[in-house]
Write an enzyme that holds these catalytic residues in place. Sequence first.
Site, PDB file in Angstrom:
ATOM      1  CG  ASN A   9     -44.625 -52.577 -42.613  1.00  0.00           C
ATOM      2  OD1 ASN A   9     -44.201 -51.485 -43.013  1.00  0.00           O
ATOM      3  ND2 ASN A   9     -45.609 -52.687 -41.722  1.00  0.00           N
ATOM      4  CE  LYS A  11     -43.924 -52.674 -38.399  1.00  0.00           C
ATOM      5  NZ  LYS A  11     -44.330 -53.196 -37.108  1.00  0.00           N
ATOM      6  CG  HIS A  95     -49.547 -52.267 -39.970  1.00  0.00           C
ATOM      7  ND1 HIS A  95     -49.242 -51.907 -38.679  1.00  0.00           N
ATOM      8  CD2 HIS A  95     -48.731 -53.302 -40.291  1.00  0.00           C
ATOM      9  CE1 HIS A  95     -48.259 -52.691 -38.237  1.00  0.00           C
ATOM     10  NE2 HIS A  95     -47.934 -53.550 -39.199  1.00  0.00           N
ATOM     11  CD  GLU A  97     -46.721 -50.680 -36.211  1.00  0.00           C
ATOM     12  OE1 GLU A  97     -46.243 -50.157 -37.232  1.00  0.00           O
ATOM     13  OE2 GLU A  97     -46.226 -51.694 -35.667  1.00  0.00           O
ATOM     14  CD  GLU A 167     -48.757 -57.529 -39.667  1.00  0.00           C
ATOM     15  OE1 GLU A 167     -47.667 -57.898 -40.125  1.00  0.00           O
ATOM     16  OE2 GLU A 167     -49.009 -56.356 -39.365  1.00  0.00           O
ATOM     17  N   GLY A 173     -43.537 -56.658 -32.979  1.00  0.00           N
ATOM     18  CA  GLY A 173     -42.433 -55.924 -32.357  1.00  0.00           C
ATOM     19  C   GLY A 173     -42.140 -56.352 -30.925  1.00  0.00           C
ATOM     20  CB  SER A 213     -42.038 -61.484 -33.370  1.00  0.00           C
ATOM     21  OG  SER A 213     -42.281 -60.328 -32.592  1.00  0.00           O
ATOM     22  N   GLY A 234     -41.645 -57.160 -40.134  1.00  0.00           N
ATOM     23  CA  GLY A 234     -41.278 -55.801 -39.742  1.00  0.00           C
ATOM     24  C   GLY A 234     -39.785 -55.712 -39.491  1.00  0.00           C
ATOM     25  N   GLY A 235     -39.393 -55.703 -38.223  1.00  0.00           N
ATOM     26  CA  GLY A 235     -38.002 -55.489 -37.810  1.00  0.00           C
ATOM     27  C   GLY A 235     -36.974 -56.306 -38.581  1.00  0.00           C
TER      28      GLY A 235
HETATM   29  P1  13P Z   1     -42.352 -57.174 -36.462  1.00  0.00           P
HETATM   30  O1  13P Z   1     -41.904 -58.213 -37.446  1.00  0.00           O
HETATM   31  O2  13P Z   1     -41.316 -56.147 -36.152  1.00  0.00           O
HETATM   32  O3  13P Z   1     -42.976 -57.802 -35.244  1.00  0.00           O
HETATM   33  O4  13P Z   1     -43.536 -56.339 -37.179  1.00  0.00           O
HETATM   34  C1  13P Z   1     -44.581 -57.026 -37.783  1.00  0.00           C
HETATM   35  C2  13P Z   1     -45.385 -56.086 -38.590  1.00  0.00           C
HETATM   36  O5  13P Z   1     -46.058 -55.223 -38.059  1.00  0.00           O
HETATM   37  C3  13P Z   1     -45.331 -56.197 -40.045  1.00  0.00           C
HETATM   38  O6  13P Z   1     -46.305 -55.415 -40.657  1.00  0.00           O
END
Ligand code: 13P
Length: 249
Positions: A9, A11, A95, A97, A167, A173, A213, A234-235
């Site tokens: 993802n 983002k 999600h 967020e 999640e 994050g 993470s 994510g990251g």
């Molecule tokens: P991170 O891997 O950056 O923690 O993000 C997870 C996420 O929100 C994937 O949708």
Amino acid sequence: MRRPVIAGNWKMYKTQAEARAFMAKLLPLVANSQHCEIVVAPPYTALAATAEAAKGSTITVAAQNAHWEKEGAFTGEISMPMLVEAGCQGVILGHSERRHLFHETNENIAKKVRAALDNNLRPIVCVGELLHERESNLTHAILEKQFEGAFAALTADDFSRILLAYEPVWAIGTGRTATPEIAADAHRYLRELAQKRFSTEKASALRILYGGSVKPDNIKGLMAQVEIDGALVGGASLDAQSFASIVNF
Ligand code: 13P
């Protein structure tokens, strides 16, 4: 046997040019990775460029959100048919967020899940508790509410077309990954909900991804849990080398 899914993802990261450069690096690194499905979820503006770059590979493209209506006076929104046209095969819905920063409700997520299925897009539906909810022993109650909220109106056949992602918000994050045991416990509970709501067969076929993470150095431990069927990253999905190491866990 559930085939693992590793999804990235992105983002609100990557322009079209950056997406093309990422795909050019990623493709050779995962060319022989047949053990899992690979999904990337770029921002809207880079969807078509990424889908174009993914052509001829096993990588599929998902969006990060969409509106439930086909078209209309909804300034700033994008519809499911628009995503299909851009080359998407899936869409991330609910999600954390979206839920917490943009106030998405379970009711709206349910409408989006329906619309995605009706347009032949595979929903990747996210659920997960906040830190204070976990600390107040509310994790299962929250997961049940989000699960029921998103899937109440689905048939068992609809449900079999969905990917679920657990999640925990406190792990997103933050560098604070859930331990493989904590994640597996939540996945087990979600599978129980699927069994009660749909059937044993649908529940055991359901793929549940863990997100929060996930990094090249913790993916192996997570994937060693039978309950964990993949990851939503994510990251660490933004760098081709790092995402490829996660794919090739
Ligand atoms: P991170 O891997 O950056 O923690 O993000 C997870 C996420 O929100 C994937 O949708």
